[in-house]
Write a protein that holds these residues in place. Structure first.
Motif, PDB file in Angstrom:
ATOM      1  N   ASP A   1      63.941   0.931  -4.325  1.00 43.10           N
ATOM      2  CA  ASP A   1      65.170   1.702  -4.106  1.00 43.10           C
ATOM      3  C   ASP A   1      65.241   2.890  -5.053  1.00 43.10           C
ATOM      4  O   ASP A   1      65.725   3.968  -4.693  1.00 43.10           O
ATOM      5  N   ALA A   2      64.739   2.693  -6.267  1.00 39.48           N
ATOM      6  CA  ALA A   2      64.740   3.785  -7.252  1.00 39.48           C
ATOM      7  C   ALA A   2      63.842   4.928  -6.786  1.00 39.48           C
ATOM      8  O   ALA A   2      64.167   6.106  -6.973  1.00 39.48           O
ATOM      9  N   ASP A   3      62.708   4.564  -6.175  1.00 45.63           N
ATOM     10  CA  ASP A   3      61.794   5.591  -5.643  1.00 45.63           C
ATOM     11  C   ASP A   3      62.486   6.413  -4.558  1.00 45.63           C
ATOM     12  O   ASP A   3      62.383   7.644  -4.533  1.00 45.63           O
ATOM     13  N   LEU A   4      63.186   5.714  -3.671  1.00 47.63           N
ATOM     14  CA  LEU A   4      63.871   6.390  -2.567  1.00 47.63           C
ATOM     15  C   LEU A   4      64.962   7.314  -3.093  1.00 47.63           C
ATOM     16  O   LEU A   4      65.101   8.462  -2.641  1.00 47.63           O
ATOM     17  N   LYS A   5      65.730   6.816  -4.055  1.00 49.63           N
ATOM     18  CA  LYS A   5      66.829   7.609  -4.594  1.00 49.63           C
ATOM     19  C   LYS A   5      66.304   8.853  -5.301  1.00 49.63           C
ATOM     20  O   LYS A   5      66.857   9.955  -5.164  1.00 49.63           O
TER      21      LYS A   5
ATOM     22  N   LYS B   1      63.430  10.466  -4.771  1.00 46.70           N
ATOM     23  CA  LYS B   1      62.884  11.418  -3.787  1.00 46.70           C
ATOM     24  C   LYS B   1      64.018  12.085  -3.011  1.00 46.70           C
ATOM     25  O   LYS B   1      63.946  13.290  -2.696  1.00 46.70           O
ATOM     26  N   TYR B   2      65.049  11.328  -2.710  1.00 49.41           N
ATOM     27  CA  TYR B   2      66.207  11.896  -2.009  1.00 49.41           C
ATOM     28  C   TYR B   2      66.836  13.014  -2.834  1.00 49.41           C
ATOM     29  O   TYR B   2      67.148  14.089  -2.309  1.00 49.41           O
ATOM     30  N   GLU B   3      67.023  12.771  -4.121  1.00 46.67           N
ATOM     31  CA  GLU B   3      67.615  13.787  -4.993  1.00 46.67           C
ATOM     32  C   GLU B   3      66.713  15.006  -5.093  1.00 46.67           C
ATOM     33  O   GLU B   3      67.177  16.144  -5.141  1.00 46.67           O
ATOM     34  N   GLU B   4      65.407  14.765  -5.100  1.00 43.43           N
ATOM     35  CA  GLU B   4      64.436  15.862  -5.188  1.00 43.43           C
ATOM     36  C   GLU B   4      64.491  16.759  -3.946  1.00 43.43           C
ATOM     37  O   GLU B   4      64.376  17.983  -4.036  1.00 43.43           O
ATOM     38  N   GLN B   5      64.667  16.146  -2.783  1.00 49.56           N
ATOM     39  CA  GLN B   5      64.624  16.899  -1.528  1.00 49.56           C
ATOM     40  C   GLN B   5      65.997  17.025  -0.860  1.00 49.56           C
ATOM     41  O   GLN B   5      66.091  17.301   0.328  1.00 49.56           O
ATOM     42  N   LYS B   6      67.043  16.855  -1.641  1.00 51.38           N
ATOM     43  CA  LYS B   6      68.394  16.777  -1.081  1.00 51.38           C
ATOM     44  C   LYS B   6      68.759  17.997  -0.235  1.00 51.38           C
ATOM     45  O   LYS B   6      69.443  17.875   0.790  1.00 51.38           O
TER      46      LYS B   6
ATOM     47  N   GLY C   1      73.595  11.280   4.055  1.00 53.71           N
ATOM     48  CA  GLY C   1      73.388  10.235   3.065  1.00 53.71           C
ATOM     49  C   GLY C   1      71.997   9.634   3.125  1.00 53.71           C
ATOM     50  O   GLY C   1      71.294   9.721   4.146  1.00 53.71           O
ATOM     51  N   LEU C   2      71.600   9.006   2.050  1.00 55.64           N
ATOM     52  CA  LEU C   2      70.286   8.364   1.990  1.00 55.64           C
ATOM     53  C   LEU C   2      70.156   7.295   3.058  1.00 55.64           C
ATOM     54  O   LEU C   2      69.070   7.082   3.612  1.00 55.64           O
ATOM     55  N   ASP C   3      71.264   6.610   3.372  1.00 61.08           N
ATOM     56  CA  ASP C   3      71.208   5.567   4.392  1.00 61.08           C
ATOM     57  C   ASP C   3      70.829   6.139   5.758  1.00 61.08           C
ATOM     58  O   ASP C   3      70.246   5.449   6.594  1.00 61.08           O
ATOM     59  N   VAL C   4      71.148   7.420   5.981  1.00 61.07           N
ATOM     60  CA  VAL C   4      70.850   8.056   7.269  1.00 61.07           C
ATOM     61  C   VAL C   4      69.413   8.555   7.317  1.00 61.07           C
ATOM     62  O   VAL C   4      68.738   8.447   8.348  1.00 61.07           O
ATOM     63  N   VAL C   5      68.923   9.098   6.201  1.00 55.56           N
ATOM     64  CA  VAL C   5      67.584   9.725   6.190  1.00 55.56           C
ATOM     65  C   VAL C   5      66.564   8.845   5.474  1.00 55.56           C
ATOM     66  O   VAL C   5      65.502   9.332   5.077  1.00 55.56           O
TER      67      VAL C   5
ATOM     68  N   GLN D   1      58.872   7.870   4.102  1.00 53.21           N
ATOM     69  CA  GLN D   1      57.550   8.391   4.441  1.00 53.21           C
ATOM     70  C   GLN D   1      57.048   9.373   3.384  1.00 53.21           C
ATOM     71  O   GLN D   1      55.853   9.424   3.084  1.00 53.21           O
ATOM     72  N   GLU D   2      57.965  10.136   2.801  1.00 49.64           N
ATOM     73  CA  GLU D   2      57.584  11.067   1.738  1.00 49.64           C
ATOM     74  C   GLU D   2      57.144  10.302   0.489  1.00 49.64           C
ATOM     75  O   GLU D   2      56.166  10.676  -0.174  1.00 49.64           O
ATOM     76  N   VAL D   3      57.875   9.232   0.171  1.00 51.12           N
ATOM     77  CA  VAL D   3      57.516   8.412  -0.990  1.00 51.12           C
ATOM     78  C   VAL D   3      56.150   7.758  -0.774  1.00 51.12           C
ATOM     79  O   VAL D   3      55.306   7.733  -1.685  1.00 51.12           O
TER      80      VAL D   3
END
Length: 714
Positions: free
Chosen positions: A239-243, A245-250, A572-576, A582-584
């Motif tokens: 989950d930390a990886d996803l969060k 990457k999400y912040e990086e590509q927000k 939101g992260l839950d949507v994407v 896949q990016e992670v």
């Protein structure tokens, strides 16, 4: 004193009463104000930069645009799909013009009357070529024709007896004002775009770099370690990886308008076997009447065909594709067997009545004759026709009777798609299309006469006089009632999304999904007459299920569930999550590939680690290289190769879209025949800058606070 004391004792009561009265007065005014604001809002189609447009204003703009299309294309009606396109164009034009006006106003940019006159005199603007004021000899816009028309229009306005001519002139005048407005807006936009483009400078240094990026080619040997060679199971995603990457590509997940996800059931009611049998009986009876020689117009009308019989010969483009496809293979007098067409759900019969070679375009001129009585008009028309046949000058006679007498063109497209023609219209078209060159015809109408002369006939084409029975394969009331009852039961028994999905198959239905609906769409699931459904979707809350909607061509039943609302802002992260995941995974697979290739300093060593070796030629910096081993375009690889020297082996793996890459540059050279021309290269860069500046509206749109409420009204 006692009275005063008594009044004083009532003080608190009086204060309360007065306070309540004042509150009621203020509340009433507030209520009226809120109600007025609410009513105003309900009448607003949209808003751009704080500028609101009402339903009435928007409809007037649509009507204007529609009139232009009808005039330029010679049509009376537009289909629902075409009208939707018109509304989209009008809305986009309103948005763009509002943004442009605001920006140019800040800068003091305008289009003066003198500038417009210069453009008219030059006559080179492409919009001018779409007007009727074209010199037939030069094929160019002629400002003198425009000036003459405007003078004639002004004169005719003071002649009430020329009502019909005035109406024709007004249509052309309104069209001209539309074109003039479009030209002004276009010039203003060009000025603004040019201003921005001149802020983007080109110079010899950047020109040289751009030239080398396009013409310096490298040949390499490439070692590819595809990400597909690394199993997904070997990559752990937290989950930390996803969060992270999400912040990086927000910024990639930012959306500028609200969208909604739905699940829906759409059920189409179709004709039963009994319905089809009843229809075929009617069609076969109509076919027999056509074969026996009955009047085509009567047979077609009684068979309730979608296509009326006008008796006017037309090109194949005037007929529906399924009808046009059969005309060439038919003999005159032949009646086809009934055939079905799936795309419009019809059964069809054709009788080919006539087939001939006729002009597609006819140049003619006319004198419209009126009088105190119809008899007087006919008498005057006879004398005009006689004079013309005797050699009288047409323009002189036209002028005598206050007519322009100018030549005009009638094309097949201007009349052959008409669904119905009255007696006068049919007589007029027949007279023009059948007259020989220079022949004078005196055509009688219910209200007067028209004397016309054909000047030229061009583009001979095959025209068909065909009676067509095209009847929709309709369902009966009984069939629809049974389907409605079944669907209604399904909807009433399932008030949740889970219930709709769980019990759909039991009823014979299928739940479909649609993501990211926006309110600028014209329908739901491609079905017409779904405006009420659209309103519900954009007013509902997540998890709600709609009532039953009847839509389509009164042949569809629909129920909708709102599953997700995506507000303006960041998704939101839950949507994407899947996209981010896949990016992670790609990042982690690249990290594993780097570990696998650690210490590799040759292609042989890379091959020993499992990399695929291939040769790639003519790589340039300006174009991403396509790698066969991964099936992906790799701009990062093109960039790395561009800065490497001949004979050099890459110092570290390159992170690509489809894999990790190592390479060795075999050769590096300038493309054969390529010569650097600083001036030409700078001109090309300026052209690219102009193209980039042309996207200014996209950037300004994001900041224009655009509100689109068209779905509430159209």
């Amino acid at each position: 004193m006692a009275a005063i004391g008594k009044i004083r004792s009532w003080g608190p009561v009086l204060a309360t009463v007065i306070g309540l009265a004042l509150f009621a007065f203020i509340a009433e005014e507030m209520f009226r104000s809120c109600e007025a604001t609410s009513n105003e809002k309900r009448q607003q189609v949209g808003e751009v930069l704080g500028k609101k447009i009402s339903v009435q204003e928007f409809q007037e703009m649509v009507d204007e645009y529609q009139s232009v299309i009808k005039m330029t294309q010679g049509r009376d009606n537009l289909s629902e799909e075409e009208m939707n396109q018109v509304k989209d164009q009008v809305w986009q034009q309103f948005v763009n013009n509002t943004i442009l006006e605001e920006e140019t106003k800040k800068l003091g940019l305008t289009v003066t009357d003198e500038e417009l006159q210069n453009i008219l005199k030059a006559g080179t603007n492409q919009m001018l070529m779409q007007t009727p004021f074209i010199n037939q000899q030069t094929g160019r816009f002629d400002v003198t024709q425009l000036t003459k028309f405007l003078d004639d229009y002004k004169k005719i306005q003071s002649q009430p007896q020329q009502a019909q001519v005035l109406e024709q002139y007004k249509q052309i005048y309104d069209y001209w004002k539309f074109v003039e407005k479009q030209i002004r807006t276009s010039i203003l936009g060009s000025k603004y775009q040019s201003l921005i483009a001149h802020c983007l400078l080109s110079n010899p240094v950047s020109a040289k770099m751009a030239f080398e990026a396009q013409t310096q080619e490298s040949d390499i040997q490439l070692a590819t370690l595809p990400y597909s060679a690394i199993k997904d199971a070997d990559v752990q995603v937290s989950d930390a990886d996803l969060k992270a990457k999400y912040e990086e590509q927000k910024e990639m997940f930012k959306q500028y308008m609200e969208s909604r996800d739905i699940k829906f059931v759409d059920f189409q009611v179709v004709a039963s076997a009994a319905d089809r049998a009843a229809l075929m009986k009617t069609i076969n009876e109509a076919r027999q009447k056509l074969e026996s020689g009955a009047a085509p117009a009567d047979v077609v009308r009684k068979a309730q065909s979608q296509i009326a019989y006008t008796g006017i010969a037309a090109t194949k483009r005037a007929y529906a594709p399924d009808i046009a496809a059969k005309l060439d293979s038919m003999q005159v007098g032949q009646v086809s067997a009934p055939f079905e067409t799936a795309y419009d759900n019809t059964v069809n019969v054709i009788k080919l009545i006539g087939k001939s070679q006729m002009p597609d375009s006819i140049e003619y001129r006319q004198i419209q004759v009126g009088g105190a009585t119809v008899e007087a008009a006919r008498k005057t028309a006879d004398s005009i026709a006689t004079a013309l046949k005797g050699g009288a000058d047409f323009e002189a006679l036209a002028k005598k009777y206050n007519q322009p007498g100018a030549s005009q063109w009638l094309t097949s497209a201007m009349y052959e798609r008409e669904t119905a023609l009255d007696t006068d219209s049919k007589a007029y078209i027949t007279a023009v299309t059948t007259a020989a060159p220079n022949e004078v015809k005196n055509v009688e109408f219910s209200g007067g006469n028209i004397v016309l002369q054909v000047l030229n006939r061009k583009a001979m084409v095959t025209k068909y006089d065909a009676a067509v029975i095209k009847h929709t394969i309709d369902f009966s009331k009984e069939t629809y009632s049974a389907a409605y009852n079944k669907f209604s039961q399904y909807v009433s028994e399932n008030k949740t999304i889970e219930g709709l999905e769980k019990n759909a198959q039991k009823f014979g239905f299928k739940v479909q999904e649609r993501k990211d609906m926006v309110n600028s769409e014209h329908n739901v699931a491609g079905l017409r007459s779904t405006r009420e459904t659209m309103k519900w979707i954009f007013d509902a809350k997540e998890g709600e299920v709609s009532p039953l909607y009847e839509c389509g061509n009164n042949d569809h039943l629909m129920v909708v569930a709102l599953t997700k609302i995506h507000p303006v802002g960041y998704r939101g992260l839950d949507v994407v999550q899947e996209e981010v995941k896949q990016e992670v995974i790609r990042d982690k697979k690249f990290a594993k590939a780097v570990e696998m290739l650690k210490g590799v300093n040759s292609l042989d060593a890379a091959k020993a680690k499992g990399a695929k070796i291939d040769s790639v030629r003519q790589i340039t910096f300006s174009a991403p290289v396509f790698v066969q081993a991964t099936g992906t375009s790799e701009p990062a690889l093109s960039g790395a190769v561009a800065v490497a020297k001949a004979g050099q082996f890459s110092a570290a793996p390159i992170k690509g879209n489809g894999g990790a890459f190592l390479f060795k540059v075999l050769d590096k050279k300038q493309r054969e025949g390529a010569k650097f021309d600083a001036k030409a290269e700078q001109a090309q860069l300026r052209q690219k800058a102009m193209q980039a500046a042309g996207r200014y509206l996209n950037e300004l749109y994001m900041k224009a606070n655009v509100v689109d409420n068209r779905y509430l009204f159209f």
